[in-house]
Design an enzyme around this catalytic site. Structure first.
Site, PDB file in Angstrom:
ATOM      1  N   TYR A 133       7.782  -9.615   6.819  1.00  0.00           N
ATOM      2  CA  TYR A 133       7.773  -8.164   6.964  1.00  0.00           C
ATOM      3  C   TYR A 133       8.535  -7.753   8.220  1.00  0.00           C
ATOM      4  O   TYR A 133       8.713  -8.549   9.155  1.00  0.00           O
ATOM      5  CB  TYR A 133       6.340  -7.649   7.100  1.00  0.00           C
ATOM      6  CG  TYR A 133       5.564  -7.555   5.811  1.00  0.00           C
ATOM      7  CD1 TYR A 133       5.472  -6.355   5.112  1.00  0.00           C
ATOM      8  CD2 TYR A 133       4.903  -8.668   5.297  1.00  0.00           C
ATOM      9  CE1 TYR A 133       4.739  -6.268   3.938  1.00  0.00           C
ATOM     10  CE2 TYR A 133       4.171  -8.586   4.118  1.00  0.00           C
ATOM     11  CZ  TYR A 133       4.107  -7.381   3.450  1.00  0.00           C
ATOM     12  OH  TYR A 133       3.390  -7.290   2.287  1.00  0.00           O
ATOM     13  N   ASP A 146       0.823  -1.203   0.000  1.00  0.00           N
ATOM     14  CA  ASP A 146       0.000   0.000   0.000  1.00  0.00           C
ATOM     15  C   ASP A 146       0.864   1.264   0.000  1.00  0.00           C
ATOM     16  O   ASP A 146       2.089   1.203   0.139  1.00  0.00           O
ATOM     17  CB  ASP A 146      -0.915   0.016   1.228  1.00  0.00           C
ATOM     18  CG  ASP A 146      -2.220  -0.733   0.987  1.00  0.00           C
ATOM     19  OD1 ASP A 146      -2.511  -1.079  -0.167  1.00  0.00           O
ATOM     20  OD2 ASP A 146      -2.937  -0.983   1.975  1.00  0.00           O
TER      21      ASP A 146
END
Length: 310
Positions: free
Chosen positions: A144, A68
């Site tokens: 992540y 995003d």
């Protein structure tokens, strides 16, 4: 197809060739990965650079982790299919370098185009992979890292673009204990933005907190895949526990809940970075992609639900 040294296609055939791109980017000034009209995106910049380099028509990339706006990446992966003739133009006279050298030279040439409009994107290598390779569906796990500083941490302007600030004191041990409760196969609906017909069942493989050398807190979080907003929501829940706003028992109660929770605040995107996407051996790529598509279901494939995190 004829081959040159290192097993690379020679370009004498017009057969399609699948290429894997390994890349990194600073997501600060991008409106995310996915191309969008009128917005600066990583996909848009890369595809424009490829069109310029190859002097051909539109080039379409498939990505392993659709990040995003504001999210960074150190270990992003994408794939592209072109014909061997186009690859030959890209390689030029680099054939004598061997397969490894060619991968670097391809990346160098693509980066030469990117630096004109997107110096915040760097391609590390471009290599030929089996036709069955799919950057999105062949992945077996994604990792992540989220960085943040609490009230006790010394602020650092040199890392501010990559580190979120939390104006409270945080208990790192409490956050780790809460993270441990979420490991394994669970329904993460409480931590995902709902999408009609989509499942939030994911297998969380690792969720580990540490204090970094520069005094920040960093979370390593790994799963087979992530649903939309899941990573930043999970971090927000840990911050709520670490600051005392959410009890350990309250966190456990969210595991397997059937509705998205408002017991925590979703963390901002700039603290998040996609660090790694892992893939199986070449001979297992097709089976893995088929399995992933079957597990996600037709609706999720069409809606882009499996965004590898954000």
């Amino acid at each position: 197809m004829a081959e040159r040294a290192g097993g690379e296609p020679s370009g004498e055939s017009a057969a399609p060739v699948r290429l894997r791109l390994d890349l990194s980017y600073d997501g600060t000034d991008f409106s995310g990965w996915a191309a969008q009209p009128g917005l600066r995106t990583v996909q848009g910049e890369l595809e424009h650079a490829l069109e310029t380099l190859l002097r051909g028509g539109p080039q379409r990339l498939t990505v392993g982790g659709r990040t995003d706006a504001g999210v960074h990446a150190r270990g992003q992966v994408a794939h592209l299919t072109i014909d061997a003739a186009a690859l030959g133009k890209w390689d030029g006279r680099a054939g004598a370098e061997g397969a490894e050298g060619i991968e670097v030279i391809r990346a160098r040439r693509l980066n030469g185009v990117l630096k004109r409009s997107a110096p915040d994107v760097v391609v590390h290598s471009v290599r030929v992979v089996p036709p069955a390779f799919d950057a999105r569906f062949s992945a077996i796990r994604r990792r992540y890292e989220y960085r943040l500083r609490d009230e006790s941490s010394r602020k650092d302007p040199l890392t501010a673009r990559f580190t979120a600030d939390v104006p409270r004191l945080l208990d790192l041990e409490a956050m780790q204990a809460a993270a441990d409760e979420l490991l394994g196969l669970n329904d993460f609906t409480a931590f995902c933005k709902a999408r009609e017909g989509a499942t939030a069942i994911r297998e969380l493989l690792a969720f580990e907190w540490r204090r970094t050398e520069d005094g920040a807190y960093a979370a390593r979080i790994e799963a087979d895949a992530f649903c939309h907003s899941m990573v930043r929501s999970l971090i927000g829940a840990m911050v709520a526990v670490g600051s005392g706003r959410l009890s350990h028992e309250g966190l456990v109660a969210l595991r397997g809940a059937s509705a998205r929770s408002n017991a925590f605040t979703v963390m901002p995107p700039h603290g998040l970075s996609l660090e790694e996407i892992a893939y199986p051996a070449d001979e297992e790529l097709a089976a893995r992609a088929e399995l992933t598509r079957a597990r996600r279901g037709a609706h999720e494939v069409e809606s882009g639900q499996d965004r590898a995190g954000e």
